[in-house]
Design an enzyme around this catalytic site. Structure first.
Site, PDB file in Angstrom:
ATOM      1  N   ARG A  32     -20.984 -10.009 -56.269  1.00 39.75           N
ATOM      2  CA  ARG A  32     -21.407  -9.678 -54.904  1.00 39.75           C
ATOM      3  C   ARG A  32     -22.233  -8.391 -54.854  1.00 39.75           C
ATOM      4  O   ARG A  32     -23.177  -8.284 -54.069  1.00 39.75           O
ATOM      5  CB  ARG A  32     -20.184  -9.540 -53.991  1.00 39.75           C
ATOM      6  CG  ARG A  32     -19.627 -10.870 -53.535  1.00 39.75           C
ATOM      7  CD  ARG A  32     -18.329 -10.701 -52.769  1.00 39.75           C
ATOM      8  NE  ARG A  32     -17.780 -11.962 -52.364  1.00 39.75           N
ATOM      9  CZ  ARG A  32     -17.950 -12.524 -51.161  1.00 39.75           C
ATOM     10  NH1 ARG A  32     -18.656 -11.916 -50.244  1.00 39.75           N
ATOM     11  NH2 ARG A  32     -17.419 -13.692 -50.877  1.00 39.75           N
ATOM     12  N   TYR A  72     -14.050 -18.026 -62.516  1.00 42.66           N
ATOM     13  CA  TYR A  72     -15.343 -18.300 -63.156  1.00 42.66           C
ATOM     14  C   TYR A  72     -15.897 -16.998 -63.741  1.00 42.66           C
ATOM     15  O   TYR A  72     -15.521 -15.906 -63.318  1.00 42.66           O
ATOM     16  CB  TYR A  72     -16.348 -18.948 -62.188  1.00 42.66           C
ATOM     17  CG  TYR A  72     -16.520 -18.271 -60.844  1.00 42.66           C
ATOM     18  CD1 TYR A  72     -17.374 -17.186 -60.670  1.00 42.66           C
ATOM     19  CD2 TYR A  72     -15.832 -18.739 -59.724  1.00 42.66           C
ATOM     20  CE1 TYR A  72     -17.548 -16.597 -59.422  1.00 42.66           C
ATOM     21  CE2 TYR A  72     -15.993 -18.158 -58.469  1.00 42.66           C
ATOM     22  CZ  TYR A  72     -16.844 -17.087 -58.336  1.00 42.66           C
ATOM     23  OH  TYR A  72     -17.002 -16.501 -57.098  1.00 42.66           O
ATOM     24  N   ASP A  80     -20.913 -15.313 -40.311  1.00 43.99           N
ATOM     25  CA  ASP A  80     -19.501 -15.292 -39.909  1.00 43.99           C
ATOM     26  C   ASP A  80     -19.313 -14.926 -38.440  1.00 43.99           C
ATOM     27  O   ASP A  80     -18.296 -15.271 -37.845  1.00 43.99           O
ATOM     28  CB  ASP A  80     -18.713 -14.290 -40.774  1.00 43.99           C
ATOM     29  CG  ASP A  80     -18.264 -14.889 -42.100  1.00 43.99           C
ATOM     30  OD1 ASP A  80     -18.739 -15.989 -42.440  1.00 43.99           O
ATOM     31  OD2 ASP A  80     -17.432 -14.258 -42.794  1.00 43.99           O
TER      32      ASP A  80
END
Ligand code: FAD
Length: 363
Positions: A96, A199, A277
């Site tokens: 991120r 992952y 969001d």
């Protein structure tokens, strides 16, 4: 209508930076207001499916993560594979921090002014212009205010009224550990009432862990806090050695209560329009929350460029985005049920599991 238009974006998250860049590249004068003192994301990974990668490329952002070749669903107790779905080209596994850094650089290159440490206290959408009040007491009027301020958006309150998000009865831990030489794919370890996704990131240097557990209530103050790694370990105690070995390496972990709102009935009022969001928070089980915010960004910027009036642009944006976002969120909710089944129901249910590549690109 966009050339030379003054646009304010609230929130320098993935959605806010993407829409700011897309608008500036089309000729708008854009500033982004962000409450934090620096642009940062939580230390965790994110899966970006091809529909999101397409938007990043269109914004001029090259690959920021590694390719992902498959999603494997595994039985949490035995570790055995239940189903492996090969992914088409174009899925990325991204840190991120790397994504937000790339988005902020693209925004600045496009001429976006990013103002940090600017916390909005309230938004009034009743007039033709929106009124933005800051916590320092100053106020300003906006012709176009894009609300990309996330789950607890002040802009959502301005558009829809003050309704608190609801607890989804799920919590999520996120952690990073040193890489373990795993394949470049996402693996989901499933068990009754819980699952864990893992992952690799940064070429395998790190392994990302997202672990989800059902809970009756969220009693903590705030919606995320640090947790003792022992609690995470205990929650997955019955899982296979691969999972428990991974969790034994976790030195620091945060836990989130997963809250959401229904998809907004209306996405705009007056000068205020919602994105990401702020309009449609989702459970993360289809890995589409940020990807939907990227798609919103592209579609909204296009609508503002193509339509003569702001109101027409906002209406066209909502008409294009709401049905698609609603489908993605329903699929994420279905995955929440399927990932957490017990015993023999599991294999049959997974035949109907919705995967991230079920959502074809929309730009
Ligand atoms: P946010 O990222 O919430 O950004 C909002 C910004 O607005 C913040 O910077 C905030 O500081 C700022 N802000 C808020 N209020 C104010 C104010 N009053 N004044 C000024 N600034 C303000 N999505 C995927 O696509 N793939 C995944 O793999 C994935 N995994 C996930 C895993 C977990 C555990 C979770 C919880 C989510 C996951 N998501 C994933 C979803 C994704 O993280 C979100 O949907 C996405 O980050 C939303 O972006 P946004 O820009 O809309 O909002």
């Amino acid at each position: 209508m966009i050339i030379g238009a003054e646009v304010t974006v609230l929130g320098a998250g993935i959605g806010g930076l993407a829409v700011a860049t897309a608008l500036a590249q089309r000729g708008a004068n854009v500033r982004v207001l962000e409450q934090a003192d620096e642009i940062a994301e939580v230390g965790a990974g994110i899966q970006i499916s091809p529909n999101g990668v397409a938007v990043l490329r269109a914004l001029g952002i090259g690959p920021v993560g590694g390719a992902s070749s498959a999603v494997s669903l595994c039985d949490g107790a035995s570790g055995g594979q239940v189903l492996r779905m090969a992914l088409p080209e174009g899925f990325e596994l991204v840190h991120r921090a790397d994504l937000i850094t790339a988005l902020a650089a693209a925004a600045r290159d496009a001429g976006v002014q990013i103002q940090l440490g600017e916390r909005v206290e309230s938004v009034d959408a009743d007039g033709t212009q929106a009124v933005l009040r800051m916590v320092d007491g100053t106020a300003s009027r906006q012709d176009i205010l894009i609300g990309a301020d996330g789950l607890h958006a002040k802009t959502r309150t301005a558009v829809l009224g003050d309704i608190a998000p609801f607890f989804t009865k799920q919590v999520a831990w996120r952690a990073l550990i040193p890489g373990r030489g795993e394949p470049a794919e996402a693996r989901v370890f499933m068990g009754p009432g819980r699952h864990l996704v893992t992952y690799p990131l940064r070429g395998g240097a790190l392994t990302n862990i997202v672990a989800v557990e059902e809970r009756a209530s969220w009693a903590e103050e705030g919606w995320n806090h640090t947790d003792d790694p022992a609690n995470l370990h205990a929650a997955f105690a019955g899982f296979c050695p691969e999972v428990t070995d991974m969790l034994a390496q976790v030195e620091a972990v945060n836990i989130w209560g997963l809250f959401r709102h229904p998809v907004a009935d209306r996405w705009s009022r007056g000068a205020v329009v919602l994105l990401g969001d702020a309009a449609h928070p989702t459970l993360p089980f289809l890995a589409q929350g940020a990807v939907m915010a990227l798609e919103d960004a592209w579609v909204l910027a296009d609508a503002l460029a193509v339509h003569d009036s702001r109101d027409q642009a906002f209406a066209a944006y909502q008409a294009k985005r709401k049905p698609r976002v609603t489908r993605a969120i329903e699929a994420a909710n279905a995955n929440a049920r399927n990932y957490h089944l017990a015993g023999v129901k599991k294999t049959a249910a997974h035949a109907g599991l919705r995967m991230i590549n079920a959502v074809a690109p929309q730009r």
